[in-house]
Write an enzyme that holds these catalytic residues in place. Structure first.
Site, mmCIF file in Angstrom:
data_model
loop_
_atom_site.group_PDB
_atom_site.id
_atom_site.type_symbol
_atom_site.label_atom_id
_atom_site.label_comp_id
_atom_site.label_asym_id
_atom_site.label_seq_id
_atom_site.Cartn_x
_atom_site.Cartn_y
_atom_site.Cartn_z
ATOM 1 N N CYS A 197 50.720 63.695 14.745
ATOM 2 C CA CYS A 197 50.942 62.307 15.171
ATOM 3 C C CYS A 197 49.673 61.467 15.083
ATOM 4 C CB CYS A 197 51.554 62.243 16.569
ATOM 5 S SG CYS A 197 50.567 62.968 17.866
ATOM 6 N N CYS A 237 54.989 65.197 18.537
ATOM 7 C CA CYS A 237 54.991 64.994 17.085
ATOM 8 C C CYS A 237 55.563 63.594 16.850
ATOM 9 C CB CYS A 237 55.751 66.080 16.340
ATOM 10 S SG CYS A 237 57.530 66.135 16.621
ATOM 11 N N CYS A 288 48.565 59.259 19.809
ATOM 12 C CA CYS A 288 48.596 59.882 21.131
ATOM 13 C C CYS A 288 47.460 59.328 21.980
ATOM 14 C CB CYS A 288 48.468 61.405 21.000
ATOM 15 S SG CYS A 288 48.725 62.277 22.541
#
Length: 109
Positions: free
Chosen positions: A88, A14, A92
């Site tokens: 997120c 996150c 990522c």
């Protein structure tokens, strides 16, 4: 399977690695014991784990008070069989052949 441990590995991500991903990692560690390698990280880690998350986990008998937010690294993603993201977005790193899941969970902050 993790190349180093021979166990399946899961990475929870996150933004701040202070609430959602810490709690998810703690639950998986609690439920799976040493059968799964568990990691958590954040794209912009906070200074500390959210005290509300620590208290919520304490209420169910899981202590995450010693955990600290960690920065998301390419190696952490590469070394994980499954990467579970929680809000997120595009931060990522994505690798072909890696399994990704996105959990739509509100930030407890």
């Amino acid at each position: 399977m993790s190349e180093t441990s021979g166990k399946p590995s899961v990475l929870f991500v996150c933004v701040h690695n202070a609430g959602r991903s810490q709690m998810a990692a703690a639950w998986l560690s609690h439920l799976a014991g040493d059968r799964v390698e568990v990691r958590s990280a954040g794209s912009a880690p906070a200074d500390q784990v959210n005290p509300a998350a620590v208290e919520a986990m304490r209420e169910v008998g899981i202590d995450i008070s010693a955990e600290t937010p960690k920065i998301l690294t390419i190696d952490a993603v590469k070394e994980s069989d499954v990467c579970i993201t929680m809000g997120c977005g595009d931060t990522c790193p994505v690798f072909p052949g890696k399994r990704y899941l996105d959990w739509q969970l509100e930030d407890p902050a």
